[in-house]
Design an enzyme around this catalytic site. Structure first.
Site, PDB file in Angstrom:
ATOM      1  N   TYR A  26       0.798  -1.233   0.000  1.00  0.00           N
ATOM      2  CA  TYR A  26       0.000   0.000   0.000  1.00  0.00           C
ATOM      3  C   TYR A  26       0.831   1.283   0.000  1.00  0.00           C
ATOM      4  O   TYR A  26       0.266   2.378  -0.001  1.00  0.00           O
ATOM      5  CB  TYR A  26      -0.935   0.007   1.215  1.00  0.00           C
ATOM      6  N   HIS A 101      -8.816   1.408  -5.993  1.00  0.00           N
ATOM      7  CA  HIS A 101      -8.038   0.537  -5.104  1.00  0.00           C
ATOM      8  C   HIS A 101      -6.573   0.921  -5.251  1.00  0.00           C
ATOM      9  O   HIS A 101      -6.077   1.090  -6.377  1.00  0.00           O
ATOM     10  CB  HIS A 101      -8.234  -0.943  -5.456  1.00  0.00           C
TER      11      HIS A 101
HETATM   12  O1  CA2 Z   1      -5.911  -1.814  -2.642  1.00  0.00           O
HETATM   13  C1  CA2 Z   1      -6.846  -1.295  -2.002  1.00  0.00           C
HETATM   14  O2  CA2 Z   1      -7.010  -0.078  -1.937  1.00  0.00           O
HETATM   15  C2  CA2 Z   1      -7.806  -2.181  -1.207  1.00  0.00           C
HETATM   16  O3  CA2 Z   1      -9.108  -1.629  -1.319  1.00  0.00           O
HETATM   17  C3  CA2 Z   1      -7.338  -2.159   0.237  1.00  0.00           C
HETATM   18  C4  CA2 Z   1      -8.151  -3.074   1.141  1.00  0.00           C
HETATM   19  C5  CA2 Z   1      -8.245  -4.488   0.579  1.00  0.00           C
HETATM   20  O4  CA2 Z   1      -9.147  -5.255   1.388  1.00  0.00           O
HETATM   21  C6  CA2 Z   1      -8.747  -4.481  -0.842  1.00  0.00           C
HETATM   22  O5  CA2 Z   1      -8.746  -5.823  -1.330  1.00  0.00           O
HETATM   23  C7  CA2 Z   1      -7.846  -3.613  -1.737  1.00  0.00           C
HETATM   24  C8  CA2 Z   1      -7.497  -3.157   2.516  1.00  0.00           C
HETATM   25  C9  CA2 Z   1      -7.399  -1.845   3.203  1.00  0.00           C
HETATM   26  C10 CA2 Z   1      -6.575  -2.017   4.437  1.00  0.00           C
HETATM   27  O6  CA2 Z   1      -5.729  -0.919   4.502  1.00  0.00           O
HETATM   28  C11 CA2 Z   1      -4.512  -1.066   5.060  1.00  0.00           C
HETATM   29  C12 CA2 Z   1      -3.645  -0.064   4.815  1.00  0.00           C
HETATM   30  C13 CA2 Z   1      -2.385  -0.120   5.319  1.00  0.00           C
HETATM   31  C14 CA2 Z   1      -2.015  -1.194   6.084  1.00  0.00           C
HETATM   32  C15 CA2 Z   1      -2.900  -2.205   6.303  1.00  0.00           C
HETATM   33  C16 CA2 Z   1      -4.174  -2.139   5.813  1.00  0.00           C
END
Ligand code: CA2
Length: 146
Positions: A26, A101
């Site tokens: 991310y 995303h």
């Molecule tokens: O890639 C993306 O933006 C997602 O929407 C992020 C979601 C995931 O469930 C999708 O499949 C793809 C997860 C968001 C969690 O965010 C975090 C950010 C930093 C560290 C951990 C989690």
């Protein structure tokens, strides 16, 4: 700024942790950085911005309903991408919707991540360009495309 045009940027569960964990997936930028880039884009276009993040599916649905007749919605539903109630809320919107995303959900090790339900309510989806995806979505919504 006085404007009757407002765009809503909505962020789902755990995106408040952006920049703190899994930087290899991310990136290292934070949600405050995302808000800053969104505000710059909206200010330049003379459009208001409501920027929100919630860890609650119910609150996300309320935020979608509040945005339903706005100038546009950019949504990263995160884990709520697989939610029928969130899809139903998005389908009730007249505002144009772009889904974002940060990661490329089609290239993730977990194949189920590509199976988003909410994308069915969006004009399009931007996935895999990091937080630049939010700027791309706003460029589309603010760009006077018709
Ligand atoms: O890639 C993306 O933006 C997602 O929407 C992020 C979601 C995931 O469930 C999708 O499949 C793809 C997860 C968001 C969690 O965010 C975090 C950010 C930093 C560290 C951990 C989690």
């Amino acid at each position: 700024m006085v404007t009757d045009r407002v765009v809503h940027v909505l962020n789902g569960p755990n995106l408040n942790l952006l920049g703190e964990r899994e930087p290899e997936v991310y990136g290292t930028t934070t949600l405050a950085d995302v808000e800053r880039l969104c505000r710059e884009a909206c200010d330049a276009a003379g459009v208001g911005l409501e920027f929100r993040q919630t860890n609650s599916e119910a609150v996300l649905i309320e935020q979608i309903q509040a945005a339903r007749a706005s100038a546009g919605i950019v949504i990263n539903p995160a884990g709520c991408s697989y939610s029928v109630p969130v899809l139903d809320a998005l389908k009730a919107c007249t505002a144009p919707i772009v889904e974002v995303h940060i990661s490329n959900i089609h290239a993730r090790a977990e194949a189920w991540r590509a199976d988003t339900r909410t994308t069915a309510a969006a004009i399009g989806v931007i996935s895999g360009f990091g937080i630049d995806g939010y700027a791309m979505a706003l460029r589309y919504l603010l760009g006077g495309r018709d």
